[in-house]
Design a protein around this motif. Structure first.
Motif, PDB file in Angstrom:
ATOM      1  N   LEU A 186      10.130  10.234   6.958  1.00 25.06           N
ATOM      2  CA  LEU A 186      11.146   9.640   6.090  1.00 25.06           C
ATOM      3  C   LEU A 186      11.376   8.188   6.501  1.00 25.06           C
ATOM      4  CD1 LEU A 186      13.728  12.569   6.434  1.00 25.06           C
ATOM      5  CD2 LEU A 186      11.927  12.354   4.718  1.00 25.06           C
ATOM      6  N   HIS A 187      11.103   7.261   5.592  1.00 25.53           N
ATOM      7  CA  HIS A 187      11.227   5.838   5.901  1.00 25.53           C
ATOM      8  C   HIS A 187      12.677   5.371   5.824  1.00 25.53           C
ATOM      9  CE1 HIS A 187      11.951   4.758   1.694  1.00 25.53           C
ATOM     10  NE2 HIS A 187      10.984   5.599   1.355  1.00 25.53           N
ATOM     11  N   GLY A 188      12.901   4.096   6.156  1.00 21.72           N
ATOM     12  CA  GLY A 188      14.237   3.537   6.180  1.00 21.72           C
ATOM     13  C   GLY A 188      14.605   2.781   4.916  1.00 21.72           C
ATOM     14  N   TYR A 191       7.521  11.027   2.600  1.00 22.06           N
ATOM     15  CA  TYR A 191       8.413  11.167   1.456  1.00 22.06           C
ATOM     16  C   TYR A 191       8.966   9.794   1.104  1.00 22.06           C
ATOM     17  CZ  TYR A 191      12.470  12.456  -1.363  1.00 22.06           C
ATOM     18  OH  TYR A 191      13.395  12.549  -2.368  1.00 22.06           O
ATOM     19  N   ASN A 192       8.552   9.266  -0.036  1.00 19.69           N
ATOM     20  CA  ASN A 192       9.073   7.993  -0.545  1.00 19.69           C
ATOM     21  C   ASN A 192      10.273   8.274  -1.436  1.00 19.69           C
ATOM     22  OD1 ASN A 192       7.341   6.149   0.607  1.00 19.69           O
ATOM     23  ND2 ASN A 192       6.570   5.341  -1.318  1.00 19.69           N
ATOM     24  N   TYR A 193      11.463   7.944  -0.967  1.00 21.68           N
ATOM     25  CA  TYR A 193      12.606   8.066  -1.875  1.00 21.68           C
ATOM     26  C   TYR A 193      12.797   6.751  -2.623  1.00 21.68           C
ATOM     27  CZ  TYR A 193      15.037   6.156   2.271  1.00 21.68           C
ATOM     28  OH  TYR A 193      15.413   5.414   3.363  1.00 21.68           O
ATOM     29  N   SER A 194      13.512   6.793  -3.702  1.00 18.96           N
ATOM     30  CA  SER A 194      13.610   5.661  -4.612  1.00 18.96           C
ATOM     31  C   SER A 194      14.261   4.444  -3.953  1.00 18.96           C
ATOM     32  CB  SER A 194      14.430   6.045  -5.853  1.00 18.96           C
ATOM     33  OG  SER A 194      14.699   4.899  -6.647  1.00 18.96           O
ATOM     34  N   PRO A 195      13.703   3.235  -4.180  1.00 18.22           N
ATOM     35  CA  PRO A 195      14.336   2.017  -3.664  1.00 18.22           C
ATOM     36  C   PRO A 195      15.657   1.715  -4.361  1.00 18.22           C
ATOM     37  CG  PRO A 195      12.496   1.464  -5.107  1.00 18.22           C
ATOM     38  CD  PRO A 195      12.448   2.941  -4.897  1.00 18.22           C
ATOM     39  N   PHE A 196      15.940   2.416  -5.458  1.00  9.61           N
ATOM     40  CA  PHE A 196      17.200   2.220  -6.174  1.00  9.61           C
ATOM     41  C   PHE A 196      18.265   3.235  -5.761  1.00  9.61           C
ATOM     42  CE2 PHE A 196      13.748   0.823  -9.032  1.00  9.61           C
ATOM     43  CZ  PHE A 196      14.059  -0.532  -9.083  1.00  9.61           C
ATOM     44  N   THR A 244       0.813  -1.213   0.000  1.00 10.39           N
ATOM     45  CA  THR A 244       0.000   0.000   0.000  1.00 10.39           C
ATOM     46  C   THR A 244       0.851   1.270   0.000  1.00 10.39           C
ATOM     47  OG1 THR A 244      -0.140   0.181   2.427  1.00 10.39           O
ATOM     48  CG2 THR A 244      -1.744  -1.252   1.318  1.00 10.39           C
ATOM     49  N   GLY A 245       2.142   1.133   0.301  1.00 12.61           N
ATOM     50  CA  GLY A 245       2.988   2.323   0.381  1.00 12.61           C
ATOM     51  C   GLY A 245       3.989   2.451  -0.736  1.00 12.61           C
ATOM     52  N   VAL A 246       3.890   1.604  -1.754  1.00 14.20           N
ATOM     53  CA  VAL A 246       4.870   1.633  -2.844  1.00 14.20           C
ATOM     54  C   VAL A 246       4.767   2.923  -3.643  1.00 14.20           C
ATOM     55  CG1 VAL A 246       5.554   0.535  -5.000  1.00 14.20           C
ATOM     56  CG2 VAL A 246       5.030  -0.873  -2.996  1.00 14.20           C
ATOM     57  N   ARG A 247       3.555   3.341  -3.953  1.00 11.63           N
ATOM     58  CA  ARG A 247       3.365   4.577  -4.708  1.00 11.63           C
ATOM     59  C   ARG A 247       3.503   5.789  -3.797  1.00 11.63           C
ATOM     60  NH1 ARG A 247      -1.302   5.769  -6.102  1.00 11.63           N
ATOM     61  NH2 ARG A 247      -0.803   7.123  -7.849  1.00 11.63           N
ATOM     62  N   SER A 248       4.120   6.843  -4.299  1.00 12.02           N
ATOM     63  CA  SER A 248       4.202   8.085  -3.539  1.00 12.02           C
ATOM     64  C   SER A 248       2.814   8.691  -3.418  1.00 12.02           C
ATOM     65  CB  SER A 248       5.149   9.078  -4.227  1.00 12.02           C
ATOM     66  OG  SER A 248       6.458   8.565  -4.275  1.00 12.02           O
ATOM     67  N   GLU A 249       2.560   9.332  -2.311  1.00 10.19           N
ATOM     68  CA  GLU A 249       1.240   9.911  -2.078  1.00 10.19           C
ATOM     69  C   GLU A 249       1.073  11.218  -2.841  1.00 10.19           C
ATOM     70  OE1 GLU A 249       0.810  10.927   2.002  1.00 10.19           O
ATOM     71  OE2 GLU A 249       2.433  12.387   1.992  1.00 10.19           O
ATOM     72  N   ASP A 250      -0.182  11.555  -3.131  1.00 13.26           N
ATOM     73  CA  ASP A 250      -0.489  12.861  -3.693  1.00 13.26           C
ATOM     74  C   ASP A 250      -0.546  13.881  -2.563  1.00 13.26           C
ATOM     75  OD1 ASP A 250      -0.773  11.845  -6.289  1.00 13.26           O
ATOM     76  OD2 ASP A 250      -2.840  11.215  -5.872  1.00 13.26           O
ATOM     77  N   PRO A 251      -0.067  15.096  -2.787  1.00 12.81           N
ATOM     78  CA  PRO A 251      -0.114  16.114  -1.729  1.00 12.81           C
ATOM     79  C   PRO A 251      -1.547  16.331  -1.247  1.00 12.81           C
ATOM     80  CG  PRO A 251       1.251  16.848  -3.541  1.00 12.81           C
ATOM     81  CD  PRO A 251       0.561  15.597  -4.003  1.00 12.81           C
ATOM     82  N   PRO A 252      -1.772  16.342   0.053  1.00  9.71           N
ATOM     83  CA  PRO A 252      -3.127  16.549   0.573  1.00  9.71           C
ATOM     84  C   PRO A 252      -3.626  17.958   0.310  1.00  9.71           C
ATOM     85  CG  PRO A 252      -1.543  16.599   2.366  1.00  9.71           C
ATOM     86  CD  PRO A 252      -0.778  16.200   1.128  1.00  9.71           C
ATOM     87  N   ARG A 293      19.595  15.721  -1.045  1.00  7.67           N
ATOM     88  CA  ARG A 293      19.353  16.865  -1.937  1.00  7.67           C
ATOM     89  C   ARG A 293      17.927  16.842  -2.486  1.00  7.67           C
ATOM     90  NH1 ARG A 293      24.916  15.938  -3.260  1.00  7.67           N
ATOM     91  NH2 ARG A 293      24.433  14.594  -5.036  1.00  7.67           N
ATOM     92  N   HIS A 294      17.427  15.649  -2.780  1.00  6.16           N
ATOM     93  CA  HIS A 294      16.024  15.546  -3.202  1.00  6.16           C
ATOM     94  C   HIS A 294      15.091  15.965  -2.070  1.00  6.16           C
ATOM     95  CE1 HIS A 294      17.222  12.299  -6.384  1.00  6.16           C
ATOM     96  NE2 HIS A 294      17.542  13.525  -6.764  1.00  6.16           N
ATOM     97  N   LEU A 295      15.451  15.574  -0.849  1.00  7.35           N
ATOM     98  CA  LEU A 295      14.652  15.975   0.312  1.00  7.35           C
ATOM     99  C   LEU A 295      14.610  17.490   0.438  1.00  7.35           C
ATOM    100  CD1 LEU A 295      13.179  15.486   3.010  1.00  7.35           C
ATOM    101  CD2 LEU A 295      15.443  15.250   4.081  1.00  7.35           C
ATOM    102  N   ALA A 296      15.732  18.137   0.180  1.00  3.22           N
ATOM    103  CA  ALA A 296      15.774  19.598   0.269  1.00  3.22           C
ATOM    104  C   ALA A 296      14.741  20.234  -0.652  1.00  3.22           C
ATOM    105  CB  ALA A 296      17.180  20.100  -0.076  1.00  3.22           C
ATOM    106  N   ARG A 297      14.621  19.713  -1.860  1.00  3.11           N
ATOM    107  CA  ARG A 297      13.625  20.255  -2.788  1.00  3.11           C
ATOM    108  C   ARG A 297      12.205  19.971  -2.294  1.00  3.11           C
ATOM    109  NH1 ARG A 297      17.600  18.530  -6.638  1.00  3.11           N
ATOM    110  NH2 ARG A 297      16.554  16.539  -7.020  1.00  3.11           N
TER     111      ARG A 297
END
Length: 273
Positions: free
Chosen positions: A57-59, A85-90, A36-44, A99-103
């Protein structure tokens, strides 16, 4: 680290056995929720909130599904906007993710109308948040950084995982750890680090504490639970809420319901509650 598993030590006490059993239950439940958490969420589309927004921020190898309970608790009553914030599994470099988090933080500030945000990171997510705060000027945007089972001094667990570059960056002698040990005078972010003596992914266990002379840091020891249970345990969730509401004090009654949370200072001394 998230869903990365390592052979836990053989429990030698009743408390350790209970913690290991709880870890197994939490892992089974999380594996069910993981898709259920694979896709990034849409901004509320929430309206303005009274408190700064929170970004979770997940692990390592994990996703936002780990925060189902914590997110619900932090967003209760509509006092604060809570996003994940879902960052890429790759991902192969913690610094790129920071740096992506900063944006993402800049975008969240613009949408929410707030100047600062709070970050809550589980395991590797806490390191990403800390790198952003210390090395990328994120202390201008982050009011409070809460970490749950994060290897702040590096971990030696699972040496067979060294083939992965992210795992190598979490070793005590890595370049990333050296950067985080560098001076950071005037850092404006308040840090709260939760750690547990039964966290099998922290080697040594105390590595989940923040021990930096330039940081305003409070370390909170959690007893009786392991790594995966940190983001879902009711007492930890309550303490995280209080940490985001204001400074954590040694006499704060917020951590008393189960008497299994003990604030400790960056000087290594335990403070009784």
């Amino acid at each position: 680290m998230g869903l990365m598993t390592a052979p836990p030590p053989v429990p030698r006490t009743g408390a350790a056995l209970r913690a290991a059993l709880l870890e197994a239950v939490v892992l089974a439940g999380h594996l069910l929720l993981y898709p259920t958490g694979v896709r990034s969420e849409d901004p509320p589309a929430d309206g303005p909130a009274a408190l700064p927004p929170v970004l979770l921020l997940h692990g390592f190898t994990d996703n936002r599904s780990v925060f189902v309970l914590l997110r619900r608790a932090l967003g209760a009553g509509g006092r604060r906007r809570v996003e994940t914030y879902n960052y890429s599994p790759f991902t192969r470099d913690l610094r790129v993710t920071a740096r992506h988090l900063a944006r993402r933080v800049e975008e969240l500030c613009e949408r929410s109308g707030q100047e600062r945000v709070d970050l809550v990171g589980h395991s590797l997510g806490g390191l990403v948040g800390r790198y952003y705060v210390q090395r990328l000027g994120g202390d201008a945007r982050v009011r409070t950084l809460v970490t749950l089972g994060t290897p702040h001094e590096g971990t030696r667990v699972a040496p067979f995982m060294d083939a992965h570059p992210l795992v190598r960056q979490m070793r005590p002698d890595s370049e990333v750890m050296a950067e985080l040990r560098a001076p950071v005078p005037g850092c404006r972010t308040r840090c709260v680090a939760f750690w547990s003596e039964f966290d099998a992914l922290m080697a040594p266990t105390g590595t989940a504490r923040i021990e930096h002379p330039d940081l305003d840091a409070t370390n909170i020891q959690v007893t009786g639970i392991g790594h995966l249970a940190l983001p879902v345990h009711p007492a930890v969730i309550t303490a995280v809420r209080r940490a985001l509401d204001g400074p954590v004090r040694a006499t704060d009654g917020a951590v008393r319901p189960t008497e299994n949370l003990r604030p400790t200072g960056t000087d290594g001394e335990s403070r009784a509650i």
